[in-house]
Write a protein that holds these residues in place. Structure first.
Motif, PDB file in Angstrom:
ATOM      1  N   ALA A   1      -6.909   1.298  -2.463  1.00  0.00           N
ATOM      2  CA  ALA A   1      -5.983   1.569  -2.986  1.00  0.00           C
ATOM      3  C   ALA A   1      -4.768   1.814  -2.317  1.00  0.00           C
ATOM      4  O   ALA A   1      -3.209   1.227  -2.221  1.00  0.00           O
ATOM      5  CB  ALA A   1      -5.995   1.972  -4.234  1.00  0.00           C
ATOM      6  N   GLY A   2      -4.870   2.762  -1.434  1.00  0.00           N
ATOM      7  CA  GLY A   2      -3.917   3.223  -0.195  1.00  0.00           C
ATOM      8  C   GLY A   2      -3.545   2.078   1.061  1.00  0.00           C
ATOM      9  O   GLY A   2      -3.830   1.277   1.287  1.00  0.00           O
ATOM     10  N   GLY A   3      -3.324   2.798   2.447  1.00  0.00           N
ATOM     11  CA  GLY A   3      -2.813   2.517   2.893  1.00  0.00           C
ATOM     12  C   GLY A   3      -4.131   1.995   4.243  1.00  0.00           C
ATOM     13  O   GLY A   3      -4.999   2.718   3.785  1.00  0.00           O
ATOM     14  N   ILE A   4      -4.658   1.106   4.304  1.00  0.00           N
ATOM     15  CA  ILE A   4      -5.252   1.427   5.450  1.00  0.00           C
ATOM     16  C   ILE A   4      -6.122   2.061   6.491  1.00  0.00           C
ATOM     17  O   ILE A   4      -7.179   2.005   6.798  1.00  0.00           O
ATOM     18  CB  ILE A   4      -4.803  -0.136   6.564  1.00  0.00           C
ATOM     19  CG1 ILE A   4      -5.796  -1.377   7.253  1.00  0.00           C
ATOM     20  CG2 ILE A   4      -3.621   0.493   7.369  1.00  0.00           C
ATOM     21  CD1 ILE A   4      -6.449  -2.144   6.368  1.00  0.00           C
TER      22      ILE A   4
ATOM     23  N   ALA B   1      -5.455  -4.088   2.540  1.00  0.00           N
ATOM     24  CA  ALA B   1      -4.570  -3.769   2.149  1.00  0.00           C
ATOM     25  C   ALA B   1      -3.062  -3.780   1.380  1.00  0.00           C
ATOM     26  O   ALA B   1      -2.922  -4.680   2.306  1.00  0.00           O
ATOM     27  CB  ALA B   1      -4.366  -1.827   3.039  1.00  0.00           C
ATOM     28  N   GLU B   2      -2.611  -3.263   0.549  1.00  0.00           N
ATOM     29  CA  GLU B   2      -1.075  -3.857   0.315  1.00  0.00           C
ATOM     30  C   GLU B   2      -0.462  -2.606   0.667  1.00  0.00           C
ATOM     31  O   GLU B   2       0.774  -3.620   0.862  1.00  0.00           O
ATOM     32  CB  GLU B   2      -1.671  -4.041  -0.892  1.00  0.00           C
ATOM     33  CG  GLU B   2      -0.248  -5.342  -1.524  1.00  0.00           C
ATOM     34  CD  GLU B   2       0.167  -5.284  -3.776  1.00  0.00           C
ATOM     35  OE1 GLU B   2       1.098  -6.080  -3.307  1.00  0.00           O
ATOM     36  OE2 GLU B   2      -0.886  -4.753  -3.614  1.00  0.00           O
TER      37      GLU B   2
ATOM     38  N   THR C   1       0.119   5.807   3.146  1.00  0.00           N
ATOM     39  CA  THR C   1       0.400   5.797   1.602  1.00  0.00           C
ATOM     40  C   THR C   1      -0.841   7.045   1.169  1.00  0.00           C
ATOM     41  O   THR C   1      -2.357   6.067   0.962  1.00  0.00           O
ATOM     42  CB  THR C   1       0.273   4.131   0.375  1.00  0.00           C
ATOM     43  OG1 THR C   1       1.545   3.827   1.667  1.00  0.00           O
ATOM     44  CG2 THR C   1       0.453   4.948  -0.862  1.00  0.00           C
ATOM     45  N   GLU C   2      -1.544   7.192   0.611  1.00  0.00           N
ATOM     46  CA  GLU C   2      -2.466   8.205  -0.806  1.00  0.00           C
ATOM     47  C   GLU C   2      -2.002   7.610  -2.124  1.00  0.00           C
ATOM     48  O   GLU C   2      -1.014   6.756  -2.576  1.00  0.00           O
ATOM     49  CB  GLU C   2      -1.988   9.962  -0.774  1.00  0.00           C
ATOM     50  CG  GLU C   2      -1.362  10.248   0.671  1.00  0.00           C
ATOM     51  CD  GLU C   2      -3.427  10.800   1.343  1.00  0.00           C
ATOM     52  OE1 GLU C   2      -3.811  10.735   0.484  1.00  0.00           O
ATOM     53  OE2 GLU C   2      -3.031  11.130   2.498  1.00  0.00           O
ATOM     54  N   PRO C   3      -3.095   6.835  -2.643  1.00  0.00           N
ATOM     55  CA  PRO C   3      -3.628   6.262  -2.851  1.00  0.00           C
ATOM     56  C   PRO C   3      -3.124   7.462  -4.650  1.00  0.00           C
ATOM     57  O   PRO C   3      -3.880   8.365  -5.181  1.00  0.00           O
ATOM     58  CB  PRO C   3      -4.938   6.191  -3.382  1.00  0.00           C
ATOM     59  CG  PRO C   3      -6.158   7.073  -2.680  1.00  0.00           C
ATOM     60  CD  PRO C   3      -4.279   7.355  -1.451  1.00  0.00           C
ATOM     61  N   ARG C   4      -2.511   6.447  -5.289  1.00  0.00           N
ATOM     62  CA  ARG C   4      -2.288   6.839  -6.846  1.00  0.00           C
ATOM     63  C   ARG C   4      -3.117   6.472  -7.728  1.00  0.00           C
ATOM     64  O   ARG C   4      -3.390   5.128  -7.635  1.00  0.00           O
ATOM     65  CB  ARG C   4      -0.638   6.969  -6.861  1.00  0.00           C
ATOM     66  CG  ARG C   4      -0.015   7.926  -5.822  1.00  0.00           C
ATOM     67  CD  ARG C   4      -0.161   9.341  -6.221  1.00  0.00           C
ATOM     68  NE  ARG C   4       0.397  10.352  -5.085  1.00  0.00           N
ATOM     69  CZ  ARG C   4      -0.220  10.773  -4.351  1.00  0.00           C
ATOM     70  NH1 ARG C   4      -1.635  10.804  -3.836  1.00  0.00           N
ATOM     71  NH2 ARG C   4       0.168  11.847  -3.416  1.00  0.00           N
TER      72      ARG C   4
END
Length: 358
Positions: A164-167, A190-191, A196-199
Motif C-alpha cells: 500500500a505504501g512506497g516500494i 507499489a502504486e 510513502t507511508e501507508p495510510r
C-alpha cells in the motif's frame, strides 16, 4: 531518464489527475506535455482553480529514487503491464515494480484473509500458496496473517506482493525481510511514490490491484467488514472468480468466508478446486482495453450541456452509462465534462465506471 517519461510522471502526480483522467488526457492531447499545458483551462471550465502541476525536478527525483532502489516505473501502455489488471477501468496508470516482471503476465490467483488469522488458517494458506505456485502466480498484500502465509508458501514457485505504501517502505515492519526476499525472488508492486507511508485510504487502492491481477480471489479467513471482503467484492465487480474457504460458525474470523459462500462464492478446499475455477482465463489472450476517450471525436461542451450533466450528478455514485442515457449527449461531451470536473476537484471516480460529486 527521458523527457517523455518525466512529463508522463508529472501529469500522473498532479492533484486531480487519476488513472482514468490520465488516460483520457493522453488520448485527447497526444502527449503528456500538451496535456499539462491544457490543465489550467480544463480545470477552469470545471469550476475549480488550476491544479498544482508537479515540477520537472520533483518528477526527476522520483525517477532517480526508484532507479536507486532497483525498481522501475511501468506505465499502462507499455509492454509487460499485467494484461488482466489493464482490463479494469481504473487500472493504475503506472506501477512501480521491483523483481521478476514476467510474473505479472502469468495466470494468477489472489489469496487474502485475516491479519489475526488462526494458526490452522495460516497453515492452510501456506500450503495452498505452495500448491498453487507450481501452476500460477500467487498474489497477496504482504499483510500479517493469511497474506504472509500465502507469500511464504508460494515464494519458491512465484509470488507477487502488492503493497500500500512506497516500494521502499516495509509494512508491517516485521515483514521487511520477507519483502526483500519477494523483491529478489518474486515480484514487488507499489502504486504510491517511494517514501510513502501507508495510510488507511491507500489499502482499498492496493486491494483493487490485487483483485485486478488475478483470475480469481480466494478468501481464507475474514471478518464480515474486513479488507479481504473488499478485495473479494472488487474481484466480483471485475468479473473474476470469488472463492472462499469455509469455517466454523463459532469463529468470528470465519463469518466473512461463510457469508461469501452463502452469497454465491465457490467453496474451495484444495488447490485443485481453485485451479478448476480459473483455468478458462488465459491472461496471454487478454488484450488491454482501448483508451477510454475517443481522441478522434473530441467535443467541447457548452455551458448548457455542462450544467445538464452536473445536474444529473450527486453524492451517490452513478454509472457513466446512465449519465449518457439520461443526458442524451454524446459520449465525447460527457467524458469531456467529467474530465473537467475531476481536474477541478469536484468529481470522484468509483469502481465499476461510476462517478459522483465531491
Amino acid at each position: 531518464m527521458t523527457a517523455a517519461l518525466i512529463d508522463r510522471l508529472r501529469l500522473l502526480r498532479t492533484r486531480g489527475v487519476g488513472p482514468v483522467t490520465w488516460r483520457q488526457l493522453l488520448a485527447r492531447f497526444g502527449s503528456a506535455d500538451a496535456a499539462i499545458e491544457a490543465l489550467p483551462q480544463l480545470a477552469q471550465r470545471g469550476g475549480g482553480a488550476p491544479p498544482r502541476i508537479v515540477d520537472r525536478a520533483e518528477a526527476e527525483r522520483e525517477v532517480a529514487a526508484v532507479e536507486r532502489l532497483g525498481a522501475r516505473h511501468l506505465f499502462g501502455d507499455e509492454p509487460g503491464y499485467p494484461p488482466l489488471l489493464a482490463e479494469l477501468d481504473n487500472a493504475p496508470a503506472a506501477l512501480i515494480v521491483r523483481g521478476d516482471i514476467a510474473l505479472a503476465r502469468r495466470a494468477a490467483v489472489a489469496v487474502v484473509g485475516a491479519r489475526n488469522a488462526s494458526a490452522a488458517a495460516c497453515r492452510f494458506a501456506r500450503q495452498l500458496g505452495h500448491d498453487l505456485a507450481g501452476e500460477v502466480a500467487v498474489v497477496s498484500g504482504l499483510a500479517r496473517g493469511i497474506d504472509t502465509a500465502a507469500h511464504v508458501g508460494s515464494l519458491s514457485g512465484g509470488t507477487i506482493a502488492v503493497i500500500a505504501g512506497g516500494i521502499d517502505v516495509a509494512f508491517p515492519p516485521e515483514n521487511a525481510a520477507l519483502q526483500e526476499r519477494i523483491a529478489a525472488e518474486g515480484l514487488l508492486i507499489a502504486e504510491m511514490p517511494p517514501g510513502t507511508e501507508p495510510r488507511a485510504r491507500h489499502f482499498p487502492y492496493r486491494n483493487r490491484i490485487i483483485a485486478g491481477l488475478a483470475a480469481g480471489t480466494v478468501v481464507v479467513e475474514a471478518a464480515p467488514r474486513s479488507g479481504s471482503l473488499i478485495t473479494a467484492r472488487l474481484a466480483a465487480e471485475a468479473g473474476r472468480e470469488v472463492m472462499a474457504v469455509p469455517g466454523s460458525p463459532l469463529d468470528p474470523r470465519a463469518q466473512g468466508c461463510n457469508l461469501l459462500i452463502r452469497d454465491g462464492a465457490t467453496l474451495i478446499q484444495t488447490a485443485a478446486d481453485v485451479l478448476e475455477q480459473i483455468r478458462p482465463i488465459d491472461p496471454r489472450a487478454v488484450r488491454s482495453p482501448a483508451l477510454p476517450f475517443d481522441a478522434g471525436s473530441v467535443e467541447d461542451a457548452s455551458d448548457v450541456e455542462r450544467r445538464r450533466i452536473v445536474d444529473l450528478l450527486g453524492p451517490v455514485p452513478t454509472p457513466v452509462d446512465e449519465l449518457l442515457r439520461q443526458s442524451t449527449l454524446s459520449p465525447a461531451i460527457v467524458q469531456t465534462v467529467l474530465l473537467e470536473l475531476e481536474l477541478a476537484g469536484r468529481l470522484e471516480r468509483h469502481a465499476g465506471g461510476r462517478v459522483s460529486l465531491r
